[in-house]
Design a protein around this motif. Structure first.
Motif, PDB file in Angstrom:
ATOM      1  N   ARG A  79      -5.923 -11.214  -5.615  1.00 54.24           N
ATOM      2  CA  ARG A  79      -4.749 -12.705  -6.722  1.00 54.24           C
ATOM      3  C   ARG A  79      -4.180 -12.606  -4.892  1.00 54.24           C
ATOM      4  O   ARG A  79      -3.150 -13.607  -4.842  1.00 54.24           O
ATOM      5  N   GLN A  80      -3.596 -11.630  -4.751  1.00 57.35           N
ATOM      6  CA  GLN A  80      -2.844 -11.423  -3.711  1.00 57.35           C
ATOM      7  C   GLN A  80      -2.643 -10.213  -2.527  1.00 57.35           C
ATOM      8  O   GLN A  80      -2.714  -9.429  -2.563  1.00 57.35           O
ATOM      9  N   ASP A  81      -2.668 -10.961  -1.419  1.00 54.76           N
ATOM     10  CA  ASP A  81      -3.231  -9.986  -0.518  1.00 54.76           C
ATOM     11  C   ASP A  81      -2.304  -9.162   0.209  1.00 54.76           C
ATOM     12  O   ASP A  81      -1.433 -10.086   1.791  1.00 54.76           O
ATOM     13  N   LEU A  82      -1.075  -7.890   0.114  1.00 51.09           N
ATOM     14  CA  LEU A  82      -0.173  -7.938   0.533  1.00 51.09           C
ATOM     15  C   LEU A  82      -0.470  -7.164   2.012  1.00 51.09           C
ATOM     16  O   LEU A  82       0.463  -6.937   3.116  1.00 51.09           O
ATOM     17  N   GLY A  83      -1.865  -6.816   2.856  1.00 53.83           N
ATOM     18  CA  GLY A  83      -1.643  -6.346   3.913  1.00 53.83           C
ATOM     19  C   GLY A  83      -1.808  -7.256   4.588  1.00 53.83           C
ATOM     20  O   GLY A  83      -1.445  -6.911   6.303  1.00 53.83           O
ATOM     21  N   LEU A  84      -1.839  -8.599   5.009  1.00 50.49           N
ATOM     22  CA  LEU A  84      -1.899  -9.578   5.248  1.00 50.49           C
ATOM     23  C   LEU A  84      -0.141  -9.734   6.406  1.00 50.49           C
ATOM     24  O   LEU A  84      -0.997  -9.321   7.559  1.00 50.49           O
ATOM     25  N   GLU A  85       0.776  -8.999   6.047  1.00 51.13           N
ATOM     26  CA  GLU A  85       1.815  -9.183   6.801  1.00 51.13           C
ATOM     27  C   GLU A  85       1.868  -7.466   7.298  1.00 51.13           C
ATOM     28  O   GLU A  85       3.115  -7.235   8.056  1.00 51.13           O
ATOM     29  N   ILE A  86       1.472  -6.314   6.973  1.00 50.00           N
ATOM     30  CA  ILE A  86       1.038  -5.370   7.022  1.00 50.00           C
ATOM     31  C   ILE A  86       0.758  -4.722   7.921  1.00 50.00           C
ATOM     32  O   ILE A  86       1.053  -4.325   8.808  1.00 50.00           O
ATOM     33  N   SER A  87      -1.047  -4.805   7.613  1.00 51.43           N
ATOM     34  CA  SER A  87      -2.053  -4.598   8.961  1.00 51.43           C
ATOM     35  C   SER A  87      -1.751  -4.852  10.402  1.00 51.43           C
ATOM     36  O   SER A  87      -2.171  -4.291  10.953  1.00 51.43           O
ATOM     37  N   SER A  88      -1.023  -6.016  10.533  1.00 48.22           N
ATOM     38  CA  SER A  88      -0.678  -6.421  12.056  1.00 48.22           C
ATOM     39  C   SER A  88       0.474  -5.163  12.391  1.00 48.22           C
ATOM     40  O   SER A  88       0.323  -5.508  14.360  1.00 48.22           O
ATOM     41  N   ASP A  89       0.981  -3.959  12.250  1.00 47.17           N
ATOM     42  CA  ASP A  89       1.775  -3.537  12.882  1.00 47.17           C
ATOM     43  C   ASP A  89       1.720  -2.248  12.533  1.00 47.17           C
ATOM     44  O   ASP A  89       1.868  -1.546  11.263  1.00 47.17           O
ATOM     45  N   LEU A  90       1.544  -0.839  13.530  1.00 50.63           N
ATOM     46  CA  LEU A  90       1.138  -0.086  13.245  1.00 50.63           C
ATOM     47  C   LEU A  90       3.057   0.935  12.505  1.00 50.63           C
ATOM     48  O   LEU A  90       1.859   1.937  11.470  1.00 50.63           O
ATOM     49  N   ALA A  91       3.796   0.931  12.727  1.00 51.49           N
ATOM     50  CA  ALA A  91       4.669   1.814  11.671  1.00 51.49           C
ATOM     51  C   ALA A  91       5.226   0.820  10.380  1.00 51.49           C
ATOM     52  O   ALA A  91       5.065   2.345   9.840  1.00 51.49           O
ATOM     53  N   LYS A  92       4.562  -0.279  10.574  1.00 48.34           N
ATOM     54  CA  LYS A  92       4.053  -0.838   9.287  1.00 48.34           C
ATOM     55  C   LYS A  92       2.584  -0.478   7.717  1.00 48.34           C
ATOM     56  O   LYS A  92       3.165  -0.311   7.081  1.00 48.34           O
ATOM     57  N   MET A  93       2.467  -0.019   8.941  1.00 45.06           N
ATOM     58  CA  MET A  93       0.916   0.514   8.089  1.00 45.06           C
ATOM     59  C   MET A  93       1.150   2.074   7.228  1.00 45.06           C
ATOM     60  O   MET A  93       0.851   1.879   6.139  1.00 45.06           O
ATOM     61  N   ALA A  94       1.928   2.454   8.426  1.00 42.80           N
ATOM     62  CA  ALA A  94       2.377   4.494   8.710  1.00 42.80           C
ATOM     63  C   ALA A  94       2.956   3.938   7.160  1.00 42.80           C
ATOM     64  O   ALA A  94       2.675   4.881   5.597  1.00 42.80           O
ATOM     65  N   HIS A  95       4.270   2.960   6.566  1.00 43.90           N
ATOM     66  CA  HIS A  95       5.102   2.686   5.770  1.00 43.90           C
ATOM     67  C   HIS A  95       4.259   2.395   4.533  1.00 43.90           C
ATOM     68  O   HIS A  95       4.668   3.629   3.615  1.00 43.90           O
ATOM     69  N   GLY A  96       3.543   1.822   4.536  1.00 46.99           N
ATOM     70  CA  GLY A  96       2.840   1.377   3.372  1.00 46.99           C
ATOM     71  C   GLY A  96       2.323   2.553   3.056  1.00 46.99           C
ATOM     72  O   GLY A  96       2.156   2.501   1.811  1.00 46.99           O
ATOM     73  N   SER A  97       1.032   2.898   3.968  1.00 49.84           N
ATOM     74  CA  SER A  97       0.286   4.375   3.535  1.00 49.84           C
ATOM     75  C   SER A  97       0.947   5.407   2.560  1.00 49.84           C
ATOM     76  O   SER A  97       0.590   5.957   2.391  1.00 49.84           O
ATOM     77  N   TYR A  98       2.285   5.161   3.362  1.00 52.37           N
ATOM     78  CA  TYR A  98       2.646   6.335   2.742  1.00 52.37           C
ATOM     79  C   TYR A  98       3.777   6.642   1.191  1.00 52.37           C
ATOM     80  O   TYR A  98       3.716   6.741   0.336  1.00 52.37           O
TER      81      TYR A  98
END
Length: 214
Positions: A79-98
């Motif tokens: 329904r919505q892929d929020l990872g499109l804007e998160i997965s391209s940035d390593l720091a965002k990936m770390a924050h999102g995974s946390y």
């Protein structure tokens, strides 16, 4: 057996056997649950790219039989892929995974928590919309605690109930701020730090970046 359809976020995925996966789903109407996605590693046709972190989808599930614990994930439609804007940035990936890990550990199993679900989605949307910021993480932590009924008392002394005086401290054991007059023992809080915590506890997540956190 009961079949349900609910909005869900994938919080964890572990390989199982040769072709399956065990998924931890945070759902809007059924709380946290574990489900087996049969054949998920052999073919992408059934689930597509839906079984990825930060994807909000509609999950079709079959409830476990008598004595079972695992749901069967029959379908997961994005329904919505929020990872499109998160997965391209390593720091965002770390924050999102946390964020996902924290929510997963605090989320009640098998209990509907629509407010928690909406809070997590809002936090991930905010993370994707701008640069990663510690203030967003602190706001999410505080508001997650509130949604779980564990909000620390920041606007009053937990001993006498009065507004915190100068030189208050934060007491984990007493669940919040203790004023100097009550002789509290804990982590010293400056007035700016306490004001920032109160602001982060109440402010919309999308505005949390505006708060400067030292």
């Amino acid at each position: 057996m009961e079949r349900i359809t609910t909005l869900a976020l994938l919080a964890q995925s572990v390989d199982y056997g040769e072709v399956d996966r065990i998924c931890t789903l945070l759902t809007r109407s059924k709380g946290k649950l574990s489900a087996i996605a049969r054949g998920a590693r052999r073919s992408r046709k059934r689930y597509g790219g839906a079984l990825s972190l930060f994807v909000v989808g509609e999950a079709a599930l079959q409830a476990p039989g008598r004595g079972g614990e695992l749901y069967s994930l029959e379908r997961f439609e994005v329904r919505q892929d929020l990872g499109l804007e998160i997965s391209s940035d390593l720091a965002k990936m770390a924050h999102g995974s946390y964020m996902l890990e924290l929510a997963r550990e605090m989320w009640p199993s098998g209990q509907a928590e629509p407010c928690l679900f909406d809070l997590l989605c809002s936090a991930l949307q905010s993370l994707g919309s701008g640069p990663p910021a510690p203030s967003l993480l602190r706001a999410f932590e505080l508001q997650l605690l509130s949604a779980c009924g564990l909000a620390p008392a920041l606007d009053r002394c937990t001993v006498c109930g009065s507004p915190p005086s100068r030189s208050p401290c934060f007491s984990i054991g007493q669940g919040g701020v203790v004023c100097a007059a009550c002789g509290g023992q804990g982590i010293p809080l400056t007035s700016p730090a306490l004001a920032a915590l109160l602001d982060l506890q109440r402010r919309e997540l999308g505005q949390a970046r505006a708060i400067q956190v030292d």
